[in-house]
Design a protein around this motif. Sequence first.
Motif, PDB file in Angstrom:
ATOM      1  N   TYR A 125     127.672  -5.336  36.611  1.00  0.00           N
ATOM      2  CA  TYR A 125     128.440  -6.328  38.101  1.00  0.00           C
ATOM      3  C   TYR A 125     126.908  -6.569  38.331  1.00  0.00           C
ATOM      4  O   TYR A 125     126.843  -5.767  38.635  1.00  0.00           O
ATOM      5  CB  TYR A 125     129.011  -6.076  38.336  1.00  0.00           C
ATOM      6  N   TYR A 126     126.944  -8.768  38.928  1.00  0.00           N
ATOM      7  CA  TYR A 126     125.839  -8.997  39.618  1.00  0.00           C
ATOM      8  C   TYR A 126     126.524  -9.833  39.761  1.00  0.00           C
ATOM      9  O   TYR A 126     126.765 -10.467  40.377  1.00  0.00           O
ATOM     10  CB  TYR A 126     125.029  -9.043  38.407  1.00  0.00           C
ATOM     11  N   LEU A 127     125.537  -9.448  41.580  1.00  0.00           N
ATOM     12  CA  LEU A 127     125.922 -10.252  43.038  1.00  0.00           C
ATOM     13  C   LEU A 127     124.947 -10.842  43.191  1.00  0.00           C
ATOM     14  O   LEU A 127     123.833 -10.213  42.836  1.00  0.00           O
ATOM     15  CB  LEU A 127     126.183  -9.283  44.133  1.00  0.00           C
ATOM     16  N   TYR A 128     124.825 -11.935  43.431  1.00  0.00           N
ATOM     17  CA  TYR A 128     123.890 -12.704  43.097  1.00  0.00           C
ATOM     18  C   TYR A 128     123.619 -14.672  44.335  1.00  0.00           C
ATOM     19  O   TYR A 128     125.273 -15.138  44.408  1.00  0.00           O
ATOM     20  CB  TYR A 128     123.514 -13.726  41.597  1.00  0.00           C
ATOM     21  N   GLY A 129     122.929 -14.834  44.843  1.00  0.00           N
ATOM     22  CA  GLY A 129     122.968 -15.975  45.481  1.00  0.00           C
ATOM     23  C   GLY A 129     122.008 -15.736  46.178  1.00  0.00           C
ATOM     24  O   GLY A 129     121.204 -15.868  45.896  1.00  0.00           O
TER      25      GLY A 129
END
Length: 173
Positions: A125-129
């Motif tokens: 899982y990746y959190l990006y932005g």
Amino acid sequence: MSTPQFLDSILNSILEGKALDIVYQSQEQTIQAFDLLYRHGIWFCNIYNFSTKKWATYRCDNITHCQFNSTQETLTHDQMQKIQNDYEKNYHDIKFECTLTKLGVELFYKNNYPNMYLKKVNKVYYLYGGYNQEEFDYMVQYLITLGNNVKINYPQELKDAYLAELKRIIAQY
């Protein structure tokens, strides 16, 4: 927490498309409210600031004076929506990516922001932005709330600030 003093005026600004003269963090300005948000016991409003010609999110409890402005030409809902979309697209100009644990994913779903996204690639899982430099300290604090359920991949500046904050926390003990 108490209810902010001017929620009714802010709501009327939203519903009727009226401008407001306010004092926010000791600064007089003319705004038009777009919407109200409630997060963790705090009311926020997205606004267009006619004084600075910028989009912003304000804490409603930091508004210390508020009255309707009948002379300011206001924007339509569609115009405000376009300004918000442009803001979201261009304001969060520093890209970031983090790896999350399964608990980190759960924490993300409980508390996230419009500039943050989640993706799963090969069971990871990746959190990006993106975030703006003005939000840098807040971004570090947000990631700290994820504890050992987040690993910052980039940018290095965010990783360094996160590690420095962890060192400050450890130094308290």
